[in-house]
Structure formats: C-alpha cells, structure tokens
Design a protein around this motif. Structure first.
Motif, mmCIF file in Angstrom:
data_model
loop_
_atom_site.group_PDB
_atom_site.id
_atom_site.type_symbol
_atom_site.label_atom_id
_atom_site.label_comp_id
_atom_site.label_asym_id
_atom_site.label_seq_id
_atom_site.Cartn_x
_atom_site.Cartn_y
_atom_site.Cartn_z
ATOM 1 N N ILE A 29 0.875 -1.168 0.000
ATOM 2 C CA ILE A 29 0.000 0.000 0.000
ATOM 3 C C ILE A 29 0.913 1.219 0.000
ATOM 4 C CG2 ILE A 29 -1.623 1.362 1.367
ATOM 5 C CD1 ILE A 29 -2.894 -1.208 2.289
ATOM 6 N N ILE A 30 0.615 2.171 -0.872
ATOM 7 C CA ILE A 30 1.384 3.409 -0.933
ATOM 8 C C ILE A 30 0.550 4.528 -0.326
ATOM 9 C CG2 ILE A 30 2.470 5.111 -2.450
ATOM 10 C CD1 ILE A 30 2.847 2.823 -4.488
ATOM 11 N N THR A 31 1.140 5.233 0.624
ATOM 12 C CA THR A 31 0.476 6.391 1.210
ATOM 13 C C THR A 31 1.242 7.644 0.778
ATOM 14 O OG1 THR A 31 1.760 6.354 3.270
ATOM 15 C CG2 THR A 31 -0.272 5.042 3.206
ATOM 16 N N VAL A 32 0.510 8.711 0.564
ATOM 17 C CA VAL A 32 1.125 9.972 0.146
ATOM 18 C C VAL A 32 0.650 11.071 1.086
ATOM 19 C CG1 VAL A 32 1.387 11.638 -1.724
ATOM 20 C CG2 VAL A 32 1.167 9.204 -2.258
ATOM 21 N N GLY A 33 1.588 11.628 1.842
ATOM 22 C CA GLY A 33 1.268 12.732 2.740
ATOM 23 C C GLY A 33 0.395 12.346 3.917
ATOM 24 N N LEU A 34 0.377 11.083 4.270
ATOM 25 C CA LEU A 34 -0.457 10.619 5.383
ATOM 26 C C LEU A 34 0.366 10.654 6.668
ATOM 27 C CD1 LEU A 34 -3.247 9.370 6.089
ATOM 28 C CD2 LEU A 34 -2.180 7.128 5.769
ATOM 29 N N ALA A 35 -0.015 11.513 7.592
ATOM 30 C CA ALA A 35 0.748 11.696 8.823
ATOM 31 C C ALA A 35 0.520 10.570 9.826
ATOM 32 C CB ALA A 35 0.406 13.036 9.464
ATOM 33 N N SER A 36 -0.705 10.036 9.860
ATOM 34 C CA SER A 36 -1.004 8.980 10.821
ATOM 35 C C SER A 36 -2.126 8.100 10.282
ATOM 36 C CB SER A 36 -1.414 9.570 12.175
ATOM 37 O OG SER A 36 -2.632 10.268 12.060
ATOM 38 N N ASP A 37 -2.302 6.965 10.905
ATOM 39 C CA ASP A 37 -3.325 5.997 10.495
ATOM 40 C C ASP A 37 -4.614 6.273 11.264
ATOM 41 O OD1 ASP A 37 -4.637 3.792 9.439
ATOM 42 O OD2 ASP A 37 -3.630 2.358 10.758
ATOM 43 N N GLY A 43 -3.344 -0.401 10.068
ATOM 44 C CA GLY A 43 -3.216 -1.406 11.125
ATOM 45 C C GLY A 43 -4.049 -2.640 10.814
ATOM 46 N N TRP A 44 -5.225 -2.424 10.271
ATOM 47 C CA TRP A 44 -6.113 -3.516 9.860
ATOM 48 C C TRP A 44 -5.466 -4.319 8.739
ATOM 49 C CZ3 TRP A 44 -10.095 -3.530 5.702
ATOM 50 C CH2 TRP A 44 -11.077 -4.514 5.887
ATOM 51 N N TYR A 45 -4.861 -3.608 7.768
ATOM 52 C CA TYR A 45 -4.144 -4.256 6.670
ATOM 53 C C TYR A 45 -3.020 -5.138 7.208
ATOM 54 C CZ TYR A 45 -0.724 -4.568 2.843
ATOM 55 O OH TYR A 45 0.196 -5.011 1.932
ATOM 56 N N LYS A 46 -2.208 -4.619 8.116
ATOM 57 C CA LYS A 46 -1.086 -5.377 8.678
ATOM 58 C C LYS A 46 -1.578 -6.567 9.508
ATOM 59 C CE LYS A 46 2.764 -3.245 7.512
ATOM 60 N NZ LYS A 46 3.996 -3.875 7.108
ATOM 61 N N LYS A 47 -2.706 -6.421 10.170
ATOM 62 C CA LYS A 47 -3.247 -7.519 10.978
ATOM 63 C C LYS A 47 -3.592 -8.716 10.091
ATOM 64 C CE LYS A 47 -7.121 -8.727 13.975
ATOM 65 N NZ LYS A 47 -8.338 -8.253 14.628
ATOM 66 N N TYR A 48 -4.198 -8.451 8.944
ATOM 67 C CA TYR A 48 -4.635 -9.540 8.063
ATOM 68 C C TYR A 48 -3.615 -9.877 6.976
ATOM 69 C CZ TYR A 48 -9.064 -9.502 10.415
ATOM 70 O OH TYR A 48 -10.039 -9.605 11.379
ATOM 71 N N ASN A 49 -2.580 -9.076 6.830
ATOM 72 C CA ASN A 49 -1.510 -9.345 5.881
ATOM 73 C C ASN A 49 -0.186 -8.891 6.494
ATOM 74 O OD1 ASN A 49 0.164 -9.733 3.709
ATOM 75 N ND2 ASN A 49 -1.035 -8.541 2.267
ATOM 76 N N PRO A 50 0.329 -9.653 7.470
ATOM 77 C CA PRO A 50 1.540 -9.232 8.166
ATOM 78 C C PRO A 50 2.762 -9.107 7.259
ATOM 79 C CG PRO A 50 0.696 -11.317 9.059
ATOM 80 C CD PRO A 50 -0.227 -10.887 7.976
ATOM 81 N N CYS A 51 2.742 -9.757 6.111
ATOM 82 C CA CYS A 51 3.858 -9.650 5.163
ATOM 83 C C CYS A 51 3.684 -8.471 4.204
ATOM 84 C CB CYS A 51 4.001 -10.943 4.366
ATOM 85 S SG CYS A 51 4.462 -12.346 5.377
ATOM 86 N N GLY A 52 2.545 -7.805 4.269
ATOM 87 C CA GLY A 52 2.292 -6.655 3.400
ATOM 88 C C GLY A 52 3.218 -5.505 3.747
ATOM 89 N N ILE A 53 3.517 -4.708 2.749
ATOM 90 C CA ILE A 53 4.454 -3.591 2.910
ATOM 91 C C ILE A 53 3.708 -2.275 2.717
ATOM 92 C CG2 ILE A 53 6.484 -2.481 1.898
ATOM 93 C CD1 ILE A 53 7.367 -5.290 0.997
ATOM 94 N N PRO A 62 6.471 8.855 9.109
ATOM 95 C CA PRO A 62 5.181 8.696 9.790
ATOM 96 C C PRO A 62 5.263 7.614 10.869
ATOM 97 C CG PRO A 62 5.066 7.813 7.553
ATOM 98 C CD PRO A 62 6.435 8.358 7.739
ATOM 99 N N ASN A 63 4.336 7.657 11.805
ATOM 100 C CA ASN A 63 4.380 6.742 12.952
ATOM 101 C C ASN A 63 3.784 5.364 12.685
ATOM 102 O OD1 ASN A 63 1.662 7.288 12.878
ATOM 103 N ND2 ASN A 63 1.544 8.182 14.908
ATOM 104 N N TYR A 64 3.215 5.133 11.521
ATOM 105 C CA TYR A 64 2.538 3.869 11.262
ATOM 106 C C TYR A 64 3.410 2.833 10.557
ATOM 107 C CZ TYR A 64 1.794 6.436 6.898
ATOM 108 O OH TYR A 64 1.976 7.186 5.770
ATOM 109 N N LEU A 65 4.665 3.149 10.289
ATOM 110 C CA LEU A 65 5.545 2.208 9.595
ATOM 111 C C LEU A 65 6.241 1.291 10.588
ATOM 112 C CD1 LEU A 65 7.255 4.596 7.021
ATOM 113 C CD2 LEU A 65 5.231 3.166 6.695
ATOM 114 N N ASP A 66 6.504 0.042 10.140
ATOM 115 C CA ASP A 66 7.319 -0.844 10.960
ATOM 116 C C ASP A 66 8.631 -1.121 10.229
ATOM 117 O OD1 ASP A 66 6.937 -3.011 9.158
ATOM 118 O OD2 ASP A 66 5.267 -3.809 10.295
ATOM 119 N N VAL A 67 9.448 -2.016 10.738
ATOM 120 C CA VAL A 67 10.791 -2.228 10.202
ATOM 121 C C VAL A 67 10.800 -2.781 8.775
ATOM 122 C CG1 VAL A 67 11.864 -2.480 12.468
ATOM 123 C CG2 VAL A 67 10.975 -4.491 11.290
ATOM 124 N N ASN A 68 9.709 -3.374 8.326
ATOM 125 C CA ASN A 68 9.646 -3.941 6.978
ATOM 126 C C ASN A 68 9.071 -2.971 5.952
ATOM 127 O OD1 ASN A 68 10.621 -6.482 7.844
ATOM 128 N ND2 ASN A 68 8.599 -6.937 8.653
#
Length: 90
Positions: A29-37, A43-53, A62-68
């Motif tokens: 998923i590509i976000t543009v100019g999104l400061a927060s979720d 978060g819902w996307y990552k819950k159901y697709n933990p391998c999603g980027i 932004p604060n919603y990114l993880d290490v992957n």
C-alpha cells in the motif's frame, strides 16, 4: 489539490468496501502525505496481511511504519513525478 478524500464523508469507507480476504492480495500500500493511520486501515491491513508492505511518501517519518516498511522522504509532487518518469522508461 481539489480531490475529495475517501474518508471525507465516511471514515470507515475502506473497511466497509474491502473484505479481509482482499487484504492478502495486496503486496503493498502506498500512502502519500499521510501523517497517521487515523482510520485504522493500515493497522487492519497489517493484521490480516503481516507480510504486506507500506510505502510512505512524506516530508517526515510517519508513525505507522514498521521495520519492513519504506519511507521516501521529500516532496510528494517531486517524488511522484520522478517515479512516473522512471516507470514510463521501463
């Protein structure tokens, strides 16, 4: 920009229209100019697709990114213009 955001009239629009089974089909998923979720969709996307980027294009991390996930720091108009030029040359 004059574009009416999807969550303007219904904050849960994506959750209402996207089934959890569909989230497994999304590699990224590509976000543009999104400061927060704010809507919780990422978060819902990552819950159901933990391998999603998540690929964020933003002026700062932004604060919603993880290490992957990835962030492209800079002006979205410049980054997207350069990306479009590079994709057209493929």
């Amino acid at each position: 920009s004059g574009i009416d955001p999807l969550n303007h009239s219904m904050p849960d629009w994506l959750k209402f229209h996207v089934h959890t089974d569909d989230l497994h089909k999304l590699d990224a998923i590509i976000t543009v100019g999104l400061a927060s979720d704010e809507s919780g969709f990422l978060g819902w996307y990552k819950k159901y697709n933990p391998c999603g980027i998540i690929i964020a294009i933003n002026l700062c991390q932004p604060n919603y990114l993880d290490v992957n996930d990835y962030v492209l720091i800079g002006d979205a108009q410049t980054i997207l213009s350069d990306l479009w030029k590079n994709l057209k040359n493929l």
